[in-house]
Scaffold this motif. Structure first.
Motif, mmCIF file in Angstrom:
data_model
loop_
_atom_site.group_PDB
_atom_site.id
_atom_site.type_symbol
_atom_site.label_atom_id
_atom_site.label_comp_id
_atom_site.label_asym_id
_atom_site.label_seq_id
_atom_site.Cartn_x
_atom_site.Cartn_y
_atom_site.Cartn_z
ATOM 1 N N HIS A 65 -7.894 -1.277 -4.315
ATOM 2 C CA HIS A 65 -7.961 -0.533 -3.056
ATOM 3 C C HIS A 65 -8.556 -1.385 -1.935
ATOM 4 C CE1 HIS A 65 -8.152 2.922 -0.431
ATOM 5 N NE2 HIS A 65 -9.473 2.851 -0.315
ATOM 6 N N HIS A 66 -9.370 -2.366 -2.292
ATOM 7 C CA HIS A 66 -10.060 -3.168 -1.279
ATOM 8 C C HIS A 66 -9.292 -4.422 -0.863
ATOM 9 C CE1 HIS A 66 -14.006 -1.516 -0.200
ATOM 10 N NE2 HIS A 66 -13.862 -0.822 -1.314
ATOM 11 N N ILE A 99 -4.587 3.394 -4.388
ATOM 12 C CA ILE A 99 -5.676 3.058 -5.294
ATOM 13 C C ILE A 99 -5.130 2.953 -6.714
ATOM 14 C CG2 ILE A 99 -7.493 4.087 -3.887
ATOM 15 C CD1 ILE A 99 -7.343 6.581 -5.478
ATOM 16 N N HIS A 100 -5.921 2.403 -7.604
ATOM 17 C CA HIS A 100 -5.496 2.234 -8.992
ATOM 18 C C HIS A 100 -5.154 3.598 -9.595
ATOM 19 C CE1 HIS A 100 -5.489 1.123 -13.212
ATOM 20 N NE2 HIS A 100 -5.518 -0.144 -12.849
ATOM 21 N N HIS A 121 -14.553 -1.003 4.063
ATOM 22 C CA HIS A 121 -13.471 -1.911 3.662
ATOM 23 C C HIS A 121 -13.750 -3.340 4.149
ATOM 24 C CE1 HIS A 121 -10.115 0.488 1.887
ATOM 25 N NE2 HIS A 121 -10.876 1.465 2.339
ATOM 26 N N TYR A 171 -17.877 2.901 -9.021
ATOM 27 C CA TYR A 171 -16.687 2.035 -9.035
ATOM 28 C C TYR A 171 -16.961 0.673 -8.389
ATOM 29 C CZ TYR A 171 -13.046 5.096 -10.897
ATOM 30 O OH TYR A 171 -12.262 5.854 -11.714
ATOM 31 N N HIS A 210 -11.239 -0.730 -8.825
ATOM 32 C CA HIS A 210 -11.395 -0.403 -7.403
ATOM 33 C C HIS A 210 -11.019 -1.544 -6.464
ATOM 34 C CE1 HIS A 210 -12.689 2.298 -4.292
ATOM 35 N NE2 HIS A 210 -13.569 1.443 -3.804
ATOM 36 N N GLU A 260 -8.028 5.399 -11.318
ATOM 37 C CA GLU A 260 -9.004 5.944 -10.376
ATOM 38 C C GLU A 260 -8.434 7.151 -9.647
ATOM 39 O OE1 GLU A 260 -11.712 4.532 -6.520
ATOM 40 O OE2 GLU A 260 -10.402 3.082 -7.530
ATOM 41 N N GLU A 281 0.830 -1.207 0.000
ATOM 42 C CA GLU A 281 0.000 0.000 0.000
ATOM 43 C C GLU A 281 0.862 1.255 0.000
ATOM 44 O OE1 GLU A 281 -2.540 0.455 3.359
ATOM 45 O OE2 GLU A 281 -0.921 0.337 4.841
ATOM 46 N N SER A 318 -3.489 3.674 3.304
ATOM 47 C CA SER A 318 -4.368 3.091 2.292
ATOM 48 C C SER A 318 -5.082 4.164 1.481
ATOM 49 C CB SER A 318 -5.423 2.195 2.955
ATOM 50 O OG SER A 318 -4.842 1.189 3.744
ATOM 51 N N HIS A 362 -17.738 6.886 -6.368
ATOM 52 C CA HIS A 362 -17.312 5.748 -5.555
ATOM 53 C C HIS A 362 -18.293 4.581 -5.711
ATOM 54 C CE1 HIS A 362 -16.197 4.140 -1.275
ATOM 55 N NE2 HIS A 362 -15.679 3.406 -2.232
#
Length: 426
Positions: free
Chosen positions: A263-264, A277-278, A342, A250, A260, A281, A185, A273, A247
């Motif tokens: 990120h998860h 993210i990508h 999350h 996504y 997305h 995005e 991350e 975190s 959001h």
């Protein structure tokens, strides 16, 4: 930094099975790294960023914190705030606004001579983005120095110093992000820092060179004092509402899988975190925040304050720490709100205003269960869930910290146990 295919396959397997059971193994204040194939660059990266894990530095910091706890707490808050505004490169934009204010003297009659010099697209680029690299390069350097320096202190203060008592401060006390994902991350966030600095530098030079599309102004009286006050909630609500919808979009199956989901993979997020993210995005989100200055006339101080608030709470909400909103923030959800996002995936899409989720039916409901496979925020009624899904839900709720919630019973499993028992009888 997007993971290589082998790592990505492993991450997907974890996400589809029981990623929740992964924990870090700790020995004292040192993280015991399971991955024996860790290469030299990752080892160096770990030492650079997790400098608070060093035994001597850890002891020195603990002595300092014991002597001046209020100072250490203040420094942690400042560190979180500074990382929030530098991890995306926005600090340079605020500096340019201040420079522009000094240049114009707040005079609405100030006119740049460059308007008359533009006679082609090439000259437009040369003039509007003049001195781009003189902004971009310092932005990246300062961003990295602060990210690694203050980030290391932040990591020590929250995740090392209090590691033995997670039940007093952590949203998910029994779960820890793995060392591999923690490094991932931060490396991904470091990559996005460069992207954010590139975008911010472009907008900085555009504003600095009198770009005509920007509606940021510097004289408080230009649009009247009523609008000067009203623009703060208007721009804040605009940004938060459009962020809610992007959001949520996504989280539709195709976009979630392609963008997305990256990120998860951090089911137990940390403060780092927020920018992990990508890149696609991340870029879209940067332009989305800037869009307010192209739509609304907004005073530079107000816009800077809104963005600072947004980024600071972005850090808090991803921290995994049971931060509570203050009495003067009735619109602001507690940090557990986004931590639940999350943990349960397709619920709680809002950021700084949870009203959007309540209005649109995407707020997490305690009589329903959720998982990564259940898109569109509807979840599933307990009566429709399988015994396996109910057992997983029990495990999820038991991992939450009741102290993180403002409402009692938010982690209660009694109803689930009764439903599960009835299914066994039947």
């Amino acid at each position: 930094m997007v993971p290589n295919p082998e790592i990505w396959d492993e991450i997907n397997k974890i996400g589809e099975t029981d990623r929740a059971n992964l924990k870090s193994n700790f020995t004292g204040n040192q993280i015991k790294i399971k991955n024996k194939k860790e290469n030299a660059s990752l080892a160096l990266f770990s030492k650079l960023f997790f400098w608070g894990e060093n035994k001597n530095l850890d002891q020195a910091l603990r002595k300092f914190e014991a002597k001046m706890p209020s100072v250490a707490s203040f420094l942690a808050t400042v560190a979180m705030f500074i990382i929030g505004i530098t991890a995306r490169g926005e600090w340079a934009l605020f500096a340019v606004y201040f420079f522009k204010y000094l240049q114009t003297g707040g005079n609405d009659g100030y006119v740049e001579e460059t308007h008359e010099m533009i006679d082609s697209m090439q000259s437009w680029f040369n003039i509007r983005f003049k001195d781009y690299f003189s902004v971009f390069i310092p932005s990246v350097i300062v961003g990295y120095v602060l990210y690694f320096g203050l980030g290391g202190f932040l990591h020590w203060y929250y995740y090392v110093r209090q590691r033995e008592t997670p039940e007093t401060w952590k949203c998910q006390p029994t779960r820890w992000i793995t060392p591999e994902l923690e490094r991932h991350e931060i490396m991904l966030g470091s990559t996005c820092l460069v992207i954010g600095s590139a975008i911010s530098a472009a907008f900085c030079t555009y504003v600095m060179n009198d770009g005509e599309l920007s509606r940021v102004y510097f004289n408080s009286a230009d649009y009247g004092y009523i609008w000067l006050i009203l623009q703060v909630p208007v721009v804040f609500i605009y940004q938060d509402y459009i962020t809610y919808w992007t959001h949520r979009i996504y989280h539709t199956p195709w976009l979630y899988k392609k963008f997305h989901k990256l990120h998860h993979i951090y089911k137990t997020p940390t403060a780092f975190s927020v920018t992990a993210i990508h890149p696609v995005e991340f870029t879209q989100l940067q332009f989305q925040y800037i869009s307010a200055t192209l739509i609304f006339p907004v005073h530079w101080i107000n816009f800077a304050a809104i963005m600072m608030y947004t980024y600071y709470h972005g850090i808090l909400d991803h921290s995994g720490i049971a931060f509570k909103r203050h009495w003067w923030q009735p619109w602001q959800p507690n940090a557990i709100f986004h931590d639940n996002h999350h943990q349960y995936f397709h619920v709680n899409y809002g950021f700084n205003i949870d009203l959007w989720d309540r209005i649109h039916g995407t707020y997490r409901q305690m009589d329903r269960i959720y998982s990564e496979k259940m898109h569109y925020a509807g979840g599933k009624a307990m009566s429709e869930a399988t015994a396996e899904e109910l057992q997983t839900e029990i495990m999820e709720r038991e991992s939450e910290n009741p102290l993180a919630h403002s409402v009692q019973g938010s982690t209660d499993t009694k109803d689930i146990l009764l439903t599960l028992e009835s299914k066994k009888v039947n």
